[in-house]
Write a protein that holds these residues in place. Structure first.
Motif, mmCIF file in Angstrom:
data_model
loop_
_atom_site.group_PDB
_atom_site.id
_atom_site.type_symbol
_atom_site.label_atom_id
_atom_site.label_comp_id
_atom_site.label_asym_id
_atom_site.label_seq_id
_atom_site.Cartn_x
_atom_site.Cartn_y
_atom_site.Cartn_z
ATOM 1 N N GLY A 34 30.156 47.347 83.752
ATOM 2 C CA GLY A 34 29.483 47.420 85.043
ATOM 3 C C GLY A 34 29.944 46.316 85.970
ATOM 4 O O GLY A 34 31.116 45.942 86.013
ATOM 5 N N GLY A 35 29.009 45.755 86.718
ATOM 6 C CA GLY A 35 29.364 44.723 87.684
ATOM 7 C C GLY A 35 30.321 45.267 88.714
ATOM 8 O O GLY A 35 30.107 46.354 89.261
ATOM 9 N N ALA A 36 31.410 44.543 88.945
ATOM 10 C CA ALA A 36 32.406 44.981 89.925
ATOM 11 C C ALA A 36 33.465 45.885 89.325
ATOM 12 O O ALA A 36 34.318 46.403 90.039
ATOM 13 C CB ALA A 36 33.060 43.773 90.580
ATOM 14 N N PHE A 37 33.421 46.094 88.000
ATOM 15 C CA PHE A 37 34.406 46.964 87.365
ATOM 16 C C PHE A 37 34.250 48.407 87.840
ATOM 17 O O PHE A 37 33.141 48.918 87.982
ATOM 18 C CB PHE A 37 34.237 46.962 85.848
ATOM 19 N N VAL A 38 35.381 49.066 88.033
ATOM 20 C CA VAL A 38 35.401 50.503 88.288
ATOM 21 C C VAL A 38 36.309 51.190 87.264
ATOM 22 O O VAL A 38 35.903 52.153 86.619
ATOM 23 C CB VAL A 38 35.870 50.823 89.715
ATOM 24 N N ALA A 39 37.520 50.674 87.101
ATOM 25 C CA ALA A 39 38.461 51.268 86.141
ATOM 26 C C ALA A 39 39.362 50.163 85.576
ATOM 27 O O ALA A 39 40.542 50.068 85.936
ATOM 28 C CB ALA A 39 39.303 52.355 86.799
ATOM 29 N N PRO A 40 38.835 49.327 84.671
ATOM 30 C CA PRO A 40 39.650 48.258 84.088
ATOM 31 C C PRO A 40 40.898 48.810 83.416
ATOM 32 O O PRO A 40 40.866 49.885 82.818
ATOM 33 C CB PRO A 40 38.698 47.622 83.060
ATOM 34 N N GLN A 41 41.987 48.052 83.521
ATOM 35 C CA GLN A 41 43.251 48.570 83.007
ATOM 36 C C GLN A 41 43.943 47.583 82.083
ATOM 37 O O GLN A 41 43.742 47.615 80.877
ATOM 38 C CB GLN A 41 44.167 48.976 84.160
ATOM 39 N N ALA A 42 44.781 46.718 82.600
ATOM 40 C CA ALA A 42 45.547 45.797 81.764
ATOM 41 C C ALA A 42 44.678 44.615 81.355
ATOM 42 O O ALA A 42 43.733 44.241 82.054
ATOM 43 C CB ALA A 42 46.785 45.312 82.515
ATOM 44 N N LEU A 43 45.025 44.011 80.215
ATOM 45 C CA LEU A 43 44.208 42.929 79.661
ATOM 46 C C LEU A 43 45.116 41.867 79.054
ATOM 47 O O LEU A 43 46.127 42.176 78.423
ATOM 48 C CB LEU A 43 43.266 43.509 78.597
ATOM 49 N N ALA A 44 44.741 40.602 79.239
ATOM 50 C CA ALA A 44 45.429 39.486 78.590
ATOM 51 C C ALA A 44 44.398 38.396 78.343
ATOM 52 O O ALA A 44 43.321 38.378 78.959
ATOM 53 C CB ALA A 44 46.577 38.959 79.452
ATOM 54 N N ILE A 45 44.731 37.469 77.451
ATOM 55 C CA ILE A 45 43.807 36.401 77.081
ATOM 56 C C ILE A 45 44.442 35.056 77.402
ATOM 57 O O ILE A 45 45.603 34.799 77.042
ATOM 58 C CB ILE A 45 43.433 36.493 75.597
ATOM 59 N N GLU A 46 43.688 34.199 78.070
ATOM 60 C CA GLU A 46 44.161 32.859 78.404
ATOM 61 C C GLU A 46 43.951 31.910 77.231
ATOM 62 O O GLU A 46 43.261 32.230 76.256
ATOM 63 C CB GLU A 46 43.437 32.353 79.648
ATOM 64 N N ALA A 47 44.542 30.716 77.328
ATOM 65 C CA ALA A 47 44.502 29.759 76.225
ATOM 66 C C ALA A 47 43.078 29.351 75.853
ATOM 67 O O ALA A 47 42.795 29.071 74.682
ATOM 68 C CB ALA A 47 45.321 28.521 76.592
ATOM 69 N N ASP A 48 42.166 29.328 76.824
ATOM 70 C CA ASP A 48 40.785 28.943 76.535
ATOM 71 C C ASP A 48 39.922 30.120 76.096
ATOM 72 O O ASP A 48 38.714 29.973 75.905
ATOM 73 C CB ASP A 48 40.147 28.254 77.747
ATOM 74 N N GLY A 49 40.532 31.291 75.944
ATOM 75 C CA GLY A 49 39.792 32.468 75.500
ATOM 76 C C GLY A 49 39.301 33.354 76.610
ATOM 77 O O GLY A 49 38.798 34.460 76.346
ATOM 78 N N SER A 50 39.416 32.914 77.859
ATOM 79 C CA SER A 50 38.999 33.761 78.979
ATOM 80 C C SER A 50 39.849 35.025 79.020
ATOM 81 O O SER A 50 41.023 35.015 78.643
ATOM 82 C CB SER A 50 39.146 33.009 80.313
ATOM 83 N N ILE A 51 39.238 36.114 79.471
ATOM 84 C CA ILE A 51 39.889 37.422 79.465
ATOM 85 C C ILE A 51 40.298 37.787 80.886
ATOM 86 O O ILE A 51 39.486 37.684 81.815
ATOM 87 C CB ILE A 51 38.933 38.491 78.903
ATOM 88 N N LEU A 52 41.532 38.199 81.058
ATOM 89 C CA LEU A 52 42.025 38.653 82.350
ATOM 90 C C LEU A 52 42.087 40.170 82.358
ATOM 91 O O LEU A 52 42.596 40.780 81.415
ATOM 92 C CB LEU A 52 43.408 38.078 82.636
ATOM 93 N N ILE A 53 41.577 40.777 83.414
ATOM 94 C CA ILE A 53 41.512 42.234 83.532
ATOM 95 C C ILE A 53 41.993 42.641 84.921
ATOM 96 O O ILE A 53 41.577 42.064 85.927
ATOM 97 C CB ILE A 53 40.061 42.746 83.358
ATOM 98 N N THR A 54 42.855 43.666 84.980
ATOM 99 C CA THR A 54 43.209 44.240 86.276
ATOM 100 C C THR A 54 42.381 45.492 86.514
ATOM 101 O O THR A 54 42.035 46.214 85.581
ATOM 102 C CB THR A 54 44.698 44.599 86.364
#
Length: 299
Positions: free
Chosen positions: A237-257
Protein backbone atom coordinates in the motif's frame (compact mmCIF):
# COMPACT_ATOMS: atom_id res chain seq x y z
CA UNK A 1 47.44 -2.64 -16.49
CA UNK A 2 45.46 0.51 -15.83
CA UNK A 3 43.14 0.42 -12.82
CA UNK A 4 39.54 0.97 -13.84
CA UNK A 5 37.75 3.89 -12.23
CA UNK A 6 35.04 2.75 -9.82
CA UNK A 7 31.82 4.46 -8.92
CA UNK A 8 31.60 5.30 -5.20
CA UNK A 9 30.29 2.51 -2.98
CA UNK A 10 26.59 2.91 -2.31
CA UNK A 11 25.90 4.67 -5.61
CA UNK A 12 22.54 3.54 -6.98
CA UNK A 13 22.24 2.65 -10.66
CA UNK A 14 18.96 2.59 -12.57
CA UNK A 15 18.22 1.29 -16.06
CA UNK A 16 15.46 3.07 -17.97
CA UNK A 17 14.04 1.63 -21.18
CA UNK A 18 12.40 4.81 -22.47
CA UNK A 19 14.25 7.84 -21.11
CA UNK A 20 15.04 10.76 -23.41
CA UNK A 21 12.35 10.17 -25.98
CA UNK A 22 12.61 6.36 -25.77
CA UNK A 23 16.38 6.44 -26.31
CA UNK A 24 16.98 4.56 -23.04
CA UNK A 25 19.50 5.37 -20.33
CA UNK A 26 21.41 4.36 -17.24
CA UNK A 27 21.22 6.82 -14.34
CA UNK A 28 23.40 7.12 -11.26
CA UNK A 29 21.66 8.27 -8.09
CA UNK A 30 23.24 9.79 -5.00
CA UNK A 31 22.08 7.59 -2.09
CA UNK A 32 21.94 10.55 0.30
CA UNK A 33 20.39 13.36 -1.73
CA UNK A 34 18.58 11.34 -4.40
CA UNK A 35 20.11 13.58 -7.07
CA UNK A 36 20.40 11.68 -10.33
CA UNK A 37 22.45 12.19 -13.46
CA UNK A 38 22.99 10.28 -16.64
CA UNK A 39 25.77 7.69 -16.83
CA UNK A 40 24.93 6.62 -20.39
CA UNK A 41 22.08 7.07 -22.86
CA UNK A 42 20.90 6.14 -26.35
CA UNK A 43 23.04 3.73 -28.38
CA UNK A 44 21.82 0.22 -27.54
CA UNK A 45 20.02 1.32 -24.37
CA UNK A 46 16.61 1.71 -25.97
CA UNK A 47 14.65 -1.07 -24.30
CA UNK A 48 17.17 -1.43 -21.43
CA UNK A 49 15.95 -3.98 -18.88
CA UNK A 50 18.19 -5.51 -16.21
CA UNK A 51 21.27 -4.02 -14.58
CA UNK A 52 24.11 -5.44 -12.49
CA UNK A 53 27.68 -4.62 -11.46
CA UNK A 54 30.78 -6.72 -12.04
CA UNK A 55 33.55 -7.16 -9.47
CA UNK A 56 35.82 -4.81 -11.43
CA UNK A 57 33.14 -2.11 -11.28
CA UNK A 58 31.78 -2.27 -14.83
CA UNK A 59 28.02 -1.94 -15.26
CA UNK A 60 26.09 -4.62 -17.15
CA UNK A 61 22.79 -3.80 -18.87
CA UNK A 62 20.49 -6.05 -20.86
CA UNK A 63 18.27 -4.89 -23.71
CA UNK A 64 14.99 -6.41 -24.87
CA UNK A 65 14.92 -7.42 -28.55
CA UNK A 66 11.34 -6.15 -28.90
CA UNK A 67 12.88 -2.71 -29.17
CA UNK A 68 14.89 -1.94 -32.34
CA UNK A 69 17.76 -4.34 -32.85
CA UNK A 70 18.25 -7.65 -31.08
CA UNK A 71 18.57 -8.87 -27.52
CA UNK A 72 21.88 -7.54 -26.19
CA UNK A 73 24.00 -7.60 -23.06
CA UNK A 74 26.11 -4.44 -22.74
CA UNK A 75 29.07 -3.50 -20.55
CA UNK A 76 29.64 0.09 -19.45
CA UNK A 77 33.06 0.71 -17.86
CA UNK A 78 32.45 2.58 -14.63
CA UNK A 79 32.59 6.32 -14.94
CA UNK A 80 32.68 6.45 -18.75
CA UNK A 81 29.26 5.42 -20.01
CA UNK A 82 30.89 3.88 -23.10
CA UNK A 83 28.82 0.95 -24.36
CA UNK A 84 30.49 -2.28 -25.45
CA UNK A 85 28.70 -5.46 -26.44
CA UNK A 86 29.25 -8.56 -24.30
CA UNK A 87 26.79 -10.86 -26.09
CA UNK A 88 23.84 -10.57 -28.47
CA UNK A 89 21.39 -12.69 -30.42
CA UNK A 90 22.00 -16.37 -29.91
CA UNK A 91 19.65 -17.77 -27.27
CA UNK A 92 18.31 -14.32 -26.34
CA UNK A 93 14.67 -13.65 -27.10
CA UNK A 94 13.60 -11.15 -24.46
CA UNK A 95 16.53 -10.73 -22.04
CA UNK A 96 15.62 -9.21 -18.70
CA UNK A 97 17.16 -9.25 -15.23
CA UNK A 98 20.95 -9.64 -14.90
CA UNK A 99 23.14 -11.03 -12.11
CA UNK A 100 26.83 -11.84 -11.71
CA UNK A 101 28.18 -15.06 -10.21
CA UNK A 102 31.19 -15.22 -7.89
CA UNK A 103 33.43 -16.50 -10.70
CA UNK A 104 32.43 -13.60 -12.96
CA UNK A 105 30.00 -15.44 -15.22
CA UNK A 106 26.88 -13.46 -16.02
CA UNK A 107 23.32 -14.73 -15.71
CA UNK A 108 20.44 -13.30 -17.72
CA UNK A 109 16.81 -14.30 -17.28
CA UNK A 110 14.79 -14.47 -20.49
CA UNK A 111 11.05 -15.01 -20.21
CA UNK A 112 10.60 -16.28 -23.76
CA UNK A 113 13.87 -18.02 -24.62
CA UNK A 114 13.54 -21.66 -25.70
CA UNK A 115 9.76 -21.37 -25.61
CA UNK A 116 9.22 -21.63 -21.86
CA UNK A 117 11.79 -19.11 -20.68
CA UNK A 118 15.32 -19.73 -19.46
CA UNK A 119 18.24 -18.62 -17.34
CA UNK A 120 21.19 -18.10 -19.66
CA UNK A 121 24.82 -18.09 -18.50
CA UNK A 122 27.22 -15.87 -20.42
CA UNK A 123 31.00 -15.97 -20.45
CA UNK A 124 32.18 -12.46 -19.49
CA UNK A 125 35.07 -12.43 -21.99
CA UNK A 126 33.79 -14.35 -25.01
CA UNK A 127 30.04 -13.69 -24.69
CA UNK A 128 29.33 -17.39 -25.24
CA UNK A 129 25.83 -18.34 -24.09
CA UNK A 130 24.77 -21.56 -22.34
CA UNK A 131 21.30 -22.34 -21.00
CA UNK A 132 21.60 -23.07 -17.28
CA UNK A 133 17.94 -23.85 -16.67
CA UNK A 134 14.67 -23.92 -18.60
CA UNK A 135 11.21 -23.02 -17.37
CA UNK A 136 9.17 -26.16 -16.78
CA UNK A 137 6.44 -25.15 -19.24
CA UNK A 138 3.72 -26.48 -16.91
CA UNK A 139 0.46 -24.53 -16.72
CA UNK A 140 -1.87 -22.65 -19.04
CA UNK A 141 -0.20 -20.27 -19.52
CA UNK A 142 2.99 -21.57 -17.87
CA UNK A 143 4.82 -19.27 -15.45
CA UNK A 144 7.80 -17.57 -17.06
CA UNK A 145 11.00 -16.37 -15.35
CA UNK A 146 11.13 -12.58 -15.01
CA UNK A 147 13.66 -11.78 -12.28
CA UNK A 148 16.72 -13.39 -10.72
CA UNK A 149 19.54 -12.97 -8.24
CA UNK A 150 22.48 -15.02 -6.98
CA UNK A 151 22.36 -16.03 -3.31
CA UNK A 152 25.53 -15.91 -1.16
CA UNK A 153 25.90 -19.71 -1.45
CA UNK A 154 25.91 -19.45 -5.25
CA UNK A 155 22.42 -20.82 -5.86
CA UNK A 156 20.28 -18.88 -8.29
CA UNK A 157 16.86 -17.57 -7.28
CA UNK A 158 14.27 -16.83 -9.94
CA UNK A 159 10.78 -15.35 -9.69
CA UNK A 160 8.24 -16.61 -12.19
CA UNK A 161 4.75 -15.45 -13.13
CA UNK A 162 2.17 -16.62 -15.63
CA UNK A 163 1.70 -13.05 -16.90
CA UNK A 164 -2.05 -13.62 -16.76
CA UNK A 165 -2.51 -10.57 -14.53
CA UNK A 166 -4.50 -9.79 -11.41
CA UNK A 167 -5.56 -12.79 -9.40
CA UNK A 168 -3.20 -15.34 -10.97
CA UNK A 169 -1.79 -17.51 -8.18
CA UNK A 170 0.72 -19.61 -10.15
CA UNK A 171 3.52 -17.17 -9.38
CA UNK A 172 6.48 -18.64 -7.52
CA UNK A 173 10.07 -18.38 -6.35
CA UNK A 174 12.36 -21.09 -7.73
CA UNK A 175 15.83 -22.10 -6.56
CA UNK A 176 18.21 -23.29 -9.31
CA UNK A 177 21.31 -25.38 -8.73
CA UNK A 178 24.20 -23.46 -10.38
CA UNK A 179 25.87 -26.68 -11.56
CA UNK A 180 23.05 -28.98 -12.64
CA UNK A 181 20.36 -26.38 -13.35
CA UNK A 182 17.90 -28.45 -11.26
CA UNK A 183 14.86 -26.48 -10.13
CA UNK A 184 13.19 -26.48 -6.69
CA UNK A 185 10.16 -24.38 -5.81
CA UNK A 186 10.79 -22.34 -2.65
CA UNK A 187 7.30 -20.84 -2.43
CA UNK A 188 4.27 -20.29 -4.65
CA UNK A 189 0.83 -18.71 -4.46
CA UNK A 190 0.09 -16.95 -1.18
CA UNK A 191 0.43 -13.23 -1.74
CA UNK A 192 2.52 -13.71 -4.89
CA UNK A 193 0.74 -12.63 -8.06
CA UNK A 194 3.14 -10.70 -10.29
CA UNK A 195 6.62 -11.01 -8.75
CA UNK A 196 9.27 -9.11 -10.68
CA UNK A 197 12.26 -8.19 -8.51
CA UNK A 198 14.14 -10.53 -6.16
CA UNK A 199 17.15 -10.23 -3.85
CA UNK A 200 18.59 -11.85 -0.73
CA UNK A 201 19.06 -9.77 2.42
CA UNK A 202 21.90 -9.96 4.93
CA UNK A 203 20.07 -12.57 6.99
CA UNK A 204 19.50 -14.88 4.03
CA UNK A 205 15.81 -14.11 3.60
CA UNK A 206 14.48 -13.72 0.06
CA UNK A 207 12.83 -10.40 -0.75
CA UNK A 208 10.39 -10.13 -3.63
CA UNK A 209 8.87 -7.05 -5.27
CA UNK A 210 5.39 -7.90 -6.55
CA UNK A 211 3.42 -5.50 -8.74
CA UNK A 212 -0.01 -6.92 -7.89
CA UNK A 213 0.26 -8.52 -4.46
CA UNK A 214 -2.24 -8.11 -1.64
CA UNK A 215 -5.97 -7.26 -1.68
CA UNK A 216 -6.68 -4.60 -4.28
CA UNK A 217 -3.49 -5.57 -6.15
CA UNK A 218 -1.61 -2.53 -4.82
CA UNK A 219 1.72 -4.32 -4.87
CA UNK A 220 4.39 -4.55 -2.22
CA UNK A 221 7.46 -6.28 -0.86
CA UNK A 222 7.25 -9.85 0.45
CA UNK A 223 9.85 -11.65 2.58
CA UNK A 224 10.22 -15.38 1.96
CA UNK A 225 11.85 -17.81 4.37
CA UNK A 226 14.47 -19.64 2.27
CA UNK A 227 13.86 -22.94 4.07
CA UNK A 228 10.12 -23.10 4.79
CA UNK A 229 8.94 -20.78 2.01
CA UNK A 230 6.75 -18.91 4.50
CA UNK A 231 5.77 -15.45 3.26
CA UNK A 232 5.54 -12.30 5.38
CA UNK A 233 4.72 -8.75 4.35
CA UNK A 234 7.49 -6.15 4.52
CA UNK A 235 5.64 -3.25 2.88
CA UNK A 236 2.40 -2.75 0.98
CA UNK A 237 0.00 0.00 0.00
CA UNK A 238 1.14 3.51 0.77
CA UNK A 239 2.49 5.15 -2.36
CA UNK A 240 3.10 1.82 -4.11
CA UNK A 241 1.11 1.11 -7.25
CA UNK A 242 3.18 -1.44 -9.19
CA UNK A 243 6.57 -2.18 -7.55
CA UNK A 244 9.07 -3.63 -9.98
CA UNK A 245 12.85 -3.83 -9.57
CA UNK A 246 14.43 -4.43 -6.17
CA UNK A 247 17.90 -4.11 -4.64
CA UNK A 248 19.30 -4.05 -1.11
CA UNK A 249 21.67 -1.43 0.28
CA UNK A 250 24.57 -2.16 2.63
CA UNK A 251 22.53 -1.19 5.71
CA UNK A 252 19.67 -3.49 4.69
CA UNK A 253 17.39 -0.79 3.30
CA UNK A 254 15.35 -1.94 0.31
CA UNK A 255 15.25 -0.03 -2.97
CA UNK A 256 12.14 -0.38 -5.13
CA UNK A 257 11.24 1.12 -8.51
CA UNK A 258 7.61 1.88 -9.37
CA UNK A 259 6.64 3.44 -12.69
CA UNK A 260 2.97 3.86 -11.79
CA UNK A 261 3.42 5.62 -8.44
CA UNK A 262 2.98 9.35 -7.96
CA UNK A 263 0.62 9.69 -10.93
CA UNK A 264 2.72 7.58 -13.26
CA UNK A 265 6.11 9.18 -12.69
CA UNK A 266 9.14 6.86 -12.55
CA UNK A 267 9.98 6.65 -8.86
CA UNK A 268 12.69 5.11 -6.69
CA UNK A 269 11.59 4.25 -3.15
CA UNK A 270 13.69 3.36 -0.12
CA UNK A 271 11.87 1.00 2.24
CA UNK A 272 12.73 0.39 5.89
CA UNK A 273 13.16 -3.41 6.15
CA UNK A 274 11.81 -3.47 9.72
CA UNK A 275 8.90 -1.03 9.66
CA UNK A 276 8.07 -1.07 5.95
CA UNK A 277 8.08 2.73 5.90
CA UNK A 278 8.40 4.13 2.37
CA UNK A 279 10.59 7.09 1.41
CA UNK A 280 10.68 8.64 -2.05
CA UNK A 281 14.39 8.87 -2.82
CA UNK A 282 14.16 10.05 -6.44
CA UNK A 283 11.31 10.67 -8.84
CA UNK A 284 10.45 12.35 -12.13
CA UNK A 285 13.03 14.44 -13.91
CA UNK A 286 14.50 12.42 -16.77
CA UNK A 287 13.01 9.15 -15.50
CA UNK A 288 10.57 7.54 -17.90
CA UNK A 289 10.37 3.75 -17.44
CA UNK A 290 12.69 2.41 -14.73
CA UNK A 291 13.40 -1.26 -15.31
CA UNK A 292 16.32 -2.23 -13.08
CA UNK A 293 18.19 -1.13 -9.96
CA UNK A 294 21.60 -2.04 -8.55
CA UNK A 295 23.86 -0.74 -5.78
CA UNK A 296 27.63 -0.35 -6.11
CA UNK A 297 29.17 -2.55 -3.39
CA UNK A 298 32.10 -1.66 -1.19
CA UNK A 299 35.42 -3.07 -2.42
Amino acid sequence: MAVQERLPAGTILLSDSQAFGCAGAVFRVDPVTGEHRTLSSAGDLQGATGIAIEAAGSVLVSKDRFFPGTGVLLRLPAGTGTQTEVSSGGKFTSPGDVAVEADGHILVVDGFAAGSGAVIRIHPATGDQVVLSLGDGVGDPPPRPVGLCVAPDGTVLVVEQAMAGGADLSARVVRIDPVSGARTTVTSGGELRSPIGVAVDGGGSILVADANAFPGFGGGVIKVDPVSGAQTTVASGGAFVAPQALAIEADGSILITDNEALNGVGTLFRVNPTTGAQQVLASGGDFKRLTGVAVVPAT
